[in-house]
Design a protein around this motif. Structure first.
Motif, PDB file in Angstrom:
ATOM      1  N   GLY A 137       0.507 -37.194   6.685  1.00 52.78           N
ATOM      2  CA  GLY A 137       1.405 -35.911   6.160  1.00 52.78           C
ATOM      3  C   GLY A 137       2.973 -36.598   7.154  1.00 52.78           C
ATOM      4  O   GLY A 137       2.720 -37.528   7.937  1.00 52.78           O
ATOM      5  N   ALA A 138       3.829 -36.003   6.705  1.00 52.24           N
ATOM      6  CA  ALA A 138       4.815 -35.618   7.205  1.00 52.24           C
ATOM      7  C   ALA A 138       5.708 -34.378   7.803  1.00 52.24           C
ATOM      8  O   ALA A 138       5.492 -33.049   6.664  1.00 52.24           O
ATOM      9  N   LEU A 139       5.997 -34.232   8.496  1.00 48.38           N
ATOM     10  CA  LEU A 139       7.460 -32.915   8.583  1.00 48.38           C
ATOM     11  C   LEU A 139       8.544 -33.263   8.539  1.00 48.38           C
ATOM     12  O   LEU A 139       9.119 -34.410   9.683  1.00 48.38           O
ATOM     13  N   ARG A 140       9.643 -32.668   7.505  1.00 48.91           N
ATOM     14  CA  ARG A 140      10.560 -32.813   7.592  1.00 48.91           C
ATOM     15  C   ARG A 140      11.485 -31.268   8.691  1.00 48.91           C
ATOM     16  O   ARG A 140      11.089 -30.865   8.491  1.00 48.91           O
ATOM     17  N   ASP A 141      12.244 -31.275   9.356  1.00 50.18           N
ATOM     18  CA  ASP A 141      13.117 -30.304  10.237  1.00 50.18           C
ATOM     19  C   ASP A 141      13.877 -30.081   9.375  1.00 50.18           C
ATOM     20  O   ASP A 141      15.256 -30.901   8.710  1.00 50.18           O
ATOM     21  N   LEU A 142      14.687 -28.708   8.549  1.00 53.15           N
ATOM     22  CA  LEU A 142      15.203 -28.704   7.570  1.00 53.15           C
ATOM     23  C   LEU A 142      16.679 -27.611   8.493  1.00 53.15           C
ATOM     24  O   LEU A 142      16.747 -27.400   7.975  1.00 53.15           O
ATOM     25  N   LEU A 194      11.478 -42.088   4.309  1.00 53.53           N
ATOM     26  CA  LEU A 194      10.683 -41.442   5.084  1.00 53.53           C
ATOM     27  C   LEU A 194      11.000 -41.484   6.778  1.00 53.53           C
ATOM     28  O   LEU A 194      10.218 -41.210   7.893  1.00 53.53           O
ATOM     29  N   ARG A 195      12.067 -43.058   6.411  1.00 52.62           N
ATOM     30  CA  ARG A 195      11.765 -43.435   8.485  1.00 52.62           C
ATOM     31  C   ARG A 195      13.107 -42.071   8.690  1.00 52.62           C
ATOM     32  O   ARG A 195      13.701 -42.820   9.585  1.00 52.62           O
ATOM     33  N   ALA A 196      13.576 -41.450   7.688  1.00 56.92           N
ATOM     34  CA  ALA A 196      15.110 -40.963   8.138  1.00 56.92           C
ATOM     35  C   ALA A 196      14.408 -39.885   9.433  1.00 56.92           C
ATOM     36  O   ALA A 196      13.486 -39.755   9.946  1.00 56.92           O
ATOM     37  N   PRO A 197      15.398 -40.023   9.857  1.00 62.37           N
ATOM     38  CA  PRO A 197      14.978 -39.990  12.243  1.00 62.37           C
ATOM     39  C   PRO A 197      15.042 -37.787  11.826  1.00 62.37           C
ATOM     40  O   PRO A 197      14.414 -37.443  12.793  1.00 62.37           O
ATOM     41  N   ASP A 198      15.108 -36.823  10.518  1.00 65.68           N
ATOM     42  CA  ASP A 198      14.911 -35.552  10.488  1.00 65.68           C
ATOM     43  C   ASP A 198      13.193 -35.586   9.950  1.00 65.68           C
ATOM     44  O   ASP A 198      12.726 -34.400   9.881  1.00 65.68           O
ATOM     45  N   LEU A 224      10.460 -26.152   8.702  1.00 62.77           N
ATOM     46  CA  LEU A 224      10.208 -27.603   8.617  1.00 62.77           C
ATOM     47  C   LEU A 224       9.056 -27.267   7.271  1.00 62.77           C
ATOM     48  O   LEU A 224       8.892 -26.688   6.837  1.00 62.77           O
ATOM     49  N   GLU A 225       9.472 -28.763   6.760  1.00 64.89           N
ATOM     50  CA  GLU A 225       8.465 -29.151   5.587  1.00 64.89           C
ATOM     51  C   GLU A 225       8.302 -30.067   5.444  1.00 64.89           C
ATOM     52  O   GLU A 225       7.802 -30.987   6.106  1.00 64.89           O
ATOM     53  N   ILE A 226       6.591 -29.609   4.824  1.00 65.08           N
ATOM     54  CA  ILE A 226       5.615 -30.795   4.934  1.00 65.08           C
ATOM     55  C   ILE A 226       5.791 -31.521   3.673  1.00 65.08           C
ATOM     56  O   ILE A 226       6.263 -31.227   2.365  1.00 65.08           O
ATOM     57  N   LYS A 227       5.758 -32.995   3.959  1.00 63.73           N
ATOM     58  CA  LYS A 227       5.993 -33.964   3.118  1.00 63.73           C
ATOM     59  C   LYS A 227       5.418 -35.300   2.773  1.00 63.73           C
ATOM     60  O   LYS A 227       3.924 -35.445   4.169  1.00 63.73           O
ATOM     61  N   SER A 228       4.250 -35.866   1.920  1.00 63.90           N
ATOM     62  CA  SER A 228       3.611 -36.709   1.929  1.00 63.90           C
ATOM     63  C   SER A 228       2.998 -36.583   2.191  1.00 63.90           C
ATOM     64  O   SER A 228       1.524 -38.197   2.844  1.00 63.90           O
ATOM     65  N   MET A 229       1.808 -35.870   1.966  1.00 67.04           N
ATOM     66  CA  MET A 229       0.512 -35.502   2.196  1.00 67.04           C
ATOM     67  C   MET A 229      -0.765 -36.370   1.782  1.00 67.04           C
ATOM     68  O   MET A 229      -0.190 -36.006   0.209  1.00 67.04           O
ATOM     69  N   ARG A 230      -1.073 -36.658   1.795  1.00 70.12           N
ATOM     70  CA  ARG A 230      -1.771 -37.965   0.752  1.00 70.12           C
ATOM     71  C   ARG A 230      -3.164 -38.069   2.191  1.00 70.12           C
ATOM     72  O   ARG A 230      -2.942 -38.335   2.772  1.00 70.12           O
ATOM     73  N   ALA A 231      -4.665 -37.877   1.265  1.00 68.33           N
ATOM     74  CA  ALA A 231      -5.853 -38.552   1.654  1.00 68.33           C
ATOM     75  C   ALA A 231      -6.355 -40.218   0.675  1.00 68.33           C
ATOM     76  O   ALA A 231      -5.371 -39.971  -0.372  1.00 68.33           O
ATOM     77  N   VAL A 232      -6.855 -40.970   1.335  1.00 68.72           N
ATOM     78  CA  VAL A 232      -7.294 -41.973   0.361  1.00 68.72           C
ATOM     79  C   VAL A 232      -8.375 -41.834  -0.091  1.00 68.72           C
ATOM     80  O   VAL A 232      -8.984 -40.369  -0.232  1.00 68.72           O
ATOM     81  N   ARG A 233      -8.063 -42.351  -1.720  1.00 74.16           N
ATOM     82  CA  ARG A 233      -8.892 -41.878  -2.544  1.00 74.16           C
ATOM     83  C   ARG A 233     -10.253 -41.936  -2.324  1.00 74.16           C
ATOM     84  O   ARG A 233     -10.939 -40.879  -2.440  1.00 74.16           O
ATOM     85  N   GLU A 234     -10.949 -42.745  -1.473  1.00 74.75           N
ATOM     86  CA  GLU A 234     -12.529 -42.960  -1.515  1.00 74.75           C
ATOM     87  C   GLU A 234     -12.324 -41.898  -0.247  1.00 74.75           C
ATOM     88  O   GLU A 234     -13.685 -41.725   0.032  1.00 74.75           O
ATOM     89  N   HIS A 235     -11.285 -41.226   0.761  1.00 75.81           N
ATOM     90  CA  HIS A 235     -12.218 -40.280   1.325  1.00 75.81           C
ATOM     91  C   HIS A 235     -11.707 -38.689   1.127  1.00 75.81           C
ATOM     92  O   HIS A 235     -11.425 -38.323   2.235  1.00 75.81           O
ATOM     93  N   ARG A 236     -11.239 -38.451   0.306  1.00 71.41           N
ATOM     94  CA  ARG A 236     -10.970 -37.147  -0.545  1.00 71.41           C
ATOM     95  C   ARG A 236     -12.098 -36.316  -0.603  1.00 71.41           C
ATOM     96  O   ARG A 236     -12.752 -36.817  -0.523  1.00 71.41           O
ATOM     97  N   GLY A 237     -12.023 -34.918   0.069  1.00 74.77           N
ATOM     98  CA  GLY A 237     -12.850 -34.190  -0.429  1.00 74.77           C
ATOM     99  C   GLY A 237     -13.527 -34.162   0.724  1.00 74.77           C
ATOM    100  O   GLY A 237     -14.892 -33.655   1.469  1.00 74.77           O
TER     101      GLY A 237
END
Length: 155
Positions: free
Chosen positions: A65-70, A45-49, A75-88
């Motif tokens: 969440g993250a955006l990768r430049d293809l 996830l630390r890649a320059p793109d 662009l590609e969405i990566k690592s979308m995640r909500a903290v378990r206690e805050h989902r919904g």
């Protein structure tokens, strides 16, 4: 969602963010076959793109969440995640809207993503569909995978 929600670019150095990403990877390996897990680890996830974002409310981490430049406006969405206690509670939608706005700001033509087919991923697929994503063939370096759903939308 609180009016105090702040989404910002993140350098991945914070312990809370690192713990959330470790949980994310653990869940991906627990719900999908290892060769079908496309989640990125901290170093990837630390890649320059890739630009990584975290969502906070009054000092509390809510998600990421993250955006990768293809290249070529894709662009590609990566690592979308909500903290378990805050989902919904709208964290995922807020992050997705932020990523789409960032894609538009960058002049991207298309945003795509890969997610799983298992029931665990159903809420994510519904979120993406509500925001205009449709299923598509594999993109970038992905190959057909019975455990993956590929989605895309124009910006």
């Amino acid at each position: 969602m609180s009016e105090r929600l702040q989404i910002r670019a993140d350098d991945l150095s914070g312990g809370e963010v690192q713990a959330l990403l470790a949980e994310h990877l653990a869940d991906m390996y627990a719900t999908s076959p290892a060769d079908s897990v496309h989640a990125l680890d901290l170093e990837a996830l630390r890649a320059p793109d890739i630009t990584f974002y975290s969502a906070w409310d009054d000092g509390t981490l809510l998600g990421c969440g993250a955006l990768r430049d293809l290249g070529d406006g894709h662009l590609e969405i990566k690592s979308m995640r909500a903290v378990r206690e805050h989902r919904g509670r709208g964290t995922g939608a807020a992050m997705l809207l932020h990523l789409l706005a960032e894609a538009a700001r960058r002049g991207a033509a298309r945003v795509s993503l890969e997610t799983g087919v298992e029931d665990y991923f159903a809420p994510a697929r519904r979120l993406y569909a509500r925001h205009g994503f449709v299923e598509c063939p594999p993109f970038a370096d992905y190959v057909p995978d019975p455990h993956s759903v590929f989605m895309t939308r124009a910006v």
